[in-house]
Design a protein around this motif. Sequence first.
Motif, mmCIF file in Angstrom:
data_model
loop_
_atom_site.group_PDB
_atom_site.id
_atom_site.type_symbol
_atom_site.label_atom_id
_atom_site.label_comp_id
_atom_site.label_asym_id
_atom_site.label_seq_id
_atom_site.Cartn_x
_atom_site.Cartn_y
_atom_site.Cartn_z
ATOM 1 N N VAL A 1 0.966 -1.367 -0.228
ATOM 2 C CA VAL A 1 -0.135 0.012 0.031
ATOM 3 C C VAL A 1 1.171 1.143 -0.061
ATOM 4 O O VAL A 1 0.235 2.299 -0.957
ATOM 5 N N TYR A 2 2.519 1.324 0.687
ATOM 6 C CA TYR A 2 2.505 1.837 0.887
ATOM 7 C C TYR A 2 3.277 2.862 -0.250
ATOM 8 O O TYR A 2 3.243 3.449 -0.660
ATOM 9 N N LEU A 3 4.532 1.810 -1.048
ATOM 10 C CA LEU A 3 4.849 1.774 -2.522
ATOM 11 C C LEU A 3 3.721 2.186 -3.702
ATOM 12 O O LEU A 3 4.266 2.441 -4.380
ATOM 13 N N ARG A 4 2.650 1.604 -3.567
ATOM 14 C CA ARG A 4 1.912 1.734 -4.808
ATOM 15 C C ARG A 4 1.130 3.169 -4.773
ATOM 16 O O ARG A 4 1.443 3.591 -5.895
ATOM 17 N N GLY B 1 4.514 5.010 -6.594
ATOM 18 C CA GLY B 1 4.260 4.344 -7.747
ATOM 19 C C GLY B 1 4.726 2.945 -8.649
ATOM 20 O O GLY B 1 5.699 2.800 -9.675
ATOM 21 N N ILE B 2 6.024 2.238 -7.074
ATOM 22 C CA ILE B 2 5.705 1.110 -7.389
ATOM 23 C C ILE B 2 4.632 -0.398 -7.522
ATOM 24 O O ILE B 2 4.049 -0.378 -6.854
ATOM 25 N N ARG B 3 4.689 -0.802 -9.049
ATOM 26 C CA ARG B 3 3.806 -1.844 -9.098
ATOM 27 C C ARG B 3 3.479 -2.910 -7.466
ATOM 28 O O ARG B 3 4.570 -3.817 -7.375
ATOM 29 N N HIS B 4 2.451 -3.512 -7.226
ATOM 30 C CA HIS B 4 2.345 -4.463 -7.087
ATOM 31 C C HIS B 4 3.200 -5.641 -7.163
ATOM 32 O O HIS B 4 3.386 -6.887 -6.007
ATOM 33 N N GLU C 1 12.517 -1.051 -5.933
ATOM 34 C CA GLU C 1 13.435 0.209 -7.238
ATOM 35 C C GLU C 1 13.842 0.027 -8.078
ATOM 36 O O GLU C 1 13.572 0.458 -9.385
ATOM 37 N N ALA C 2 14.657 -1.201 -8.074
ATOM 38 C CA ALA C 2 15.747 -1.268 -9.573
ATOM 39 C C ALA C 2 14.938 -2.362 -10.392
ATOM 40 O O ALA C 2 14.168 -1.745 -11.595
ATOM 41 N N LEU C 3 13.817 -3.723 -10.364
ATOM 42 C CA LEU C 3 13.383 -4.074 -10.574
ATOM 43 C C LEU C 3 12.129 -3.224 -11.595
ATOM 44 O O LEU C 3 12.645 -2.890 -12.754
ATOM 45 N N GLU C 4 11.592 -2.058 -10.860
ATOM 46 C CA GLU C 4 10.480 -1.251 -11.343
ATOM 47 C C GLU C 4 10.973 -0.157 -12.591
ATOM 48 O O GLU C 4 10.224 -0.649 -13.559
#
Length: 698
Positions: free
Chosen positions: A537-540, A543-546, A569-572
């Motif tokens: 929830v926090y990272l969504r 802008g980071i996908r679930h 973050e690196a994968l996103e």
Amino acid sequence: MPDLLIELFSEEIPARMQARAAEDLKARVTDGLVEAGLTYAHAAAFSTPRRLTLAVEGLLAASPAQREERKGPRADAPEKAIEGFLRGAGLTRDQLEERDTPKGKVLFAVIDKPGRAAEEIIAEVLEATIRNFPWPKSMRWGSGSLRWVRPLHSILCILTDETGARVVPMDVDGIPSGDTTEGHRFMSRGRFFVTSFEDYEAKLKRAFVVLNPGERAQHIWSDAENRAFAAGMELVEDGGLLNEVSGLVEWPVVLMGDIGADFLDLPPEVLQTSMREHQKFFSVKHRKTGRIEKFVTVANRETADNGATILAGNQKVLAARLSDAKFFWENDLRVAKSGLSAWTDALENVTFHNKLGSQGARIGRIAALARELAPLVGADPQAAEQAARFAKADLSSEMVYEFPELQGLMGRYYIEAAGHAAEVAAVAQEHYSPLGPSDDVPTAPLSVAVALADKLDTLTGFWAIDEKPTGSKDPFALRRAALGVIRLVLENGVKADLLSVFRKADLLHAAAAGDTGPRVDSYGPDLLSFLHDRLKVYLRDQGIRHDVIDACVAMEGNDDLALLVRRAEALEAVLKTEDGVNLLQGFKRANNILTQAEEKDGVEYSFGADRKFAREPSEIALFDALEQGEGAIRPALKAQDFPAAMAAMAALRGPIDAFFEAVKINDDNETIRRNRLNLLSQIRAICSSVADLSRIEG
């Protein structure tokens, strides 16, 4: 098209209920009108302490006539089936039509519904709204059955068009509708007629009532700011109090008064809280010193002496209130200066939770855990333990008993008064944070250590006794505690293996409960999963996908949240590149072919491909690329350099694409087929060492 004006006039409505009530009136009436066929152009609701008002523009004069056609049973159906259809349609047998259909003769009912006048519909809808209004609390009065928040005195309900205004006739529990209202309780006399919303609003203002709550609030704030500025002072912003006060007055009159000299040395937070909670006063501070020296109150009427009598009365009551606050403050300071042990000892007799012991026992656990966490955040272990033992001492103070919202803040004052360092005192105020997604996160090492210990003690304790949030219920604010842990860890770059921390916290709980069993093994993974869910929830919101987070959660070391987020973050970032997207497709293709082959053959192709069986140039090139990629990815992962690892993985995109384009995996030669499947296994293993790409959608 006529315009509709409704006013429900009553005794004073509590300020906290007014805004919601105005919206409920608007929603219930307009929904009812539309459902009955009366559409409109615009609607607006207003509230004052004594009235709820709804203005609807562009209403239809009548609902449109409707024709409804219903298909019934066959003409030769049993009589009971036909009778049931007739009852539902409200018709007789001779009013039905027989029509030929592919299934034979079928009965049809054609029901004409004539339009209804707006007055008839409005009366029905408004009466239903009044009788079923969703007040949080309501009352009955006299001998009637009607319930309202306070006694309802009159109902104004008029329709206005080019021919003039007319009353919508209705009667609710002996209260008839009309076209009159009243102005200010003290500054106007008698009822007056209104003919439209514009006429209504203008006449109310002449009768000393400002209808729009936003206008009242703006007037209060502007006038208060001007008075403070003229005195060389500054108004302390308080949006919640402004909304409340604007719901207490119909004709706001702003007055500014002095705070007695005896009280000016009280902490500004004490002055502000006491005046806001007890008197609904705004605080006014000196521009340079920040000291609160004056107050602003809002009267509900003008007076011949320009508010002098009102101010004098308010200042007298304020002096009594502040005398209490001063007494609490001075008593608390005496206790603090003699040492804080009297307060901390008292917390041994205050229950935190019947299964988790007293506040004193909890403070002991937090102190011990803070000592363990201190090296992870760069804090001195002994100082962290000491700060934790004092952090909640003010819960025993008289000031916090009177004003619970000052907990922590008063602790900071008292700990400093006891002679402790400022950074130790700051922990009392900061360790409660963050309280929400927009709250500031502590950055001082001591505060971070104690804040983490506090929240982790809460989470492990309630998980150990199986008191977890369910659905929308979270009585112990465990979701907030989890978000607090996440933000403290991420925003301070704390590297911590949470499962290990859970174990340390659980040992403290177990020791207090006389239980030496390894309880954390039964709940630790579930608690970590709960934190991962809150992390999504926090990272969504950032802008980071679930599914990206899921791919990283599946990796080893997922209890180190800072490490987990850096990987995500690196994968996103790499999945936003063309190489990343195409590599993902290549990986999924390899994984699908390999999975199907393993299921079909009943073996696992993970024994390593042999270069000597390679036949195609692209096949040989893939061997080289995988060897080179693994050589770059492995040290990058060891160094936790996730961008470098992701970049090395993305560089495999070209060789993998070329391999699939040129090579047939399921070759007729079984040895070559198995070798190529083992090569696909290498692709899967190398990519999966970075993140579990099988969890990425699309």
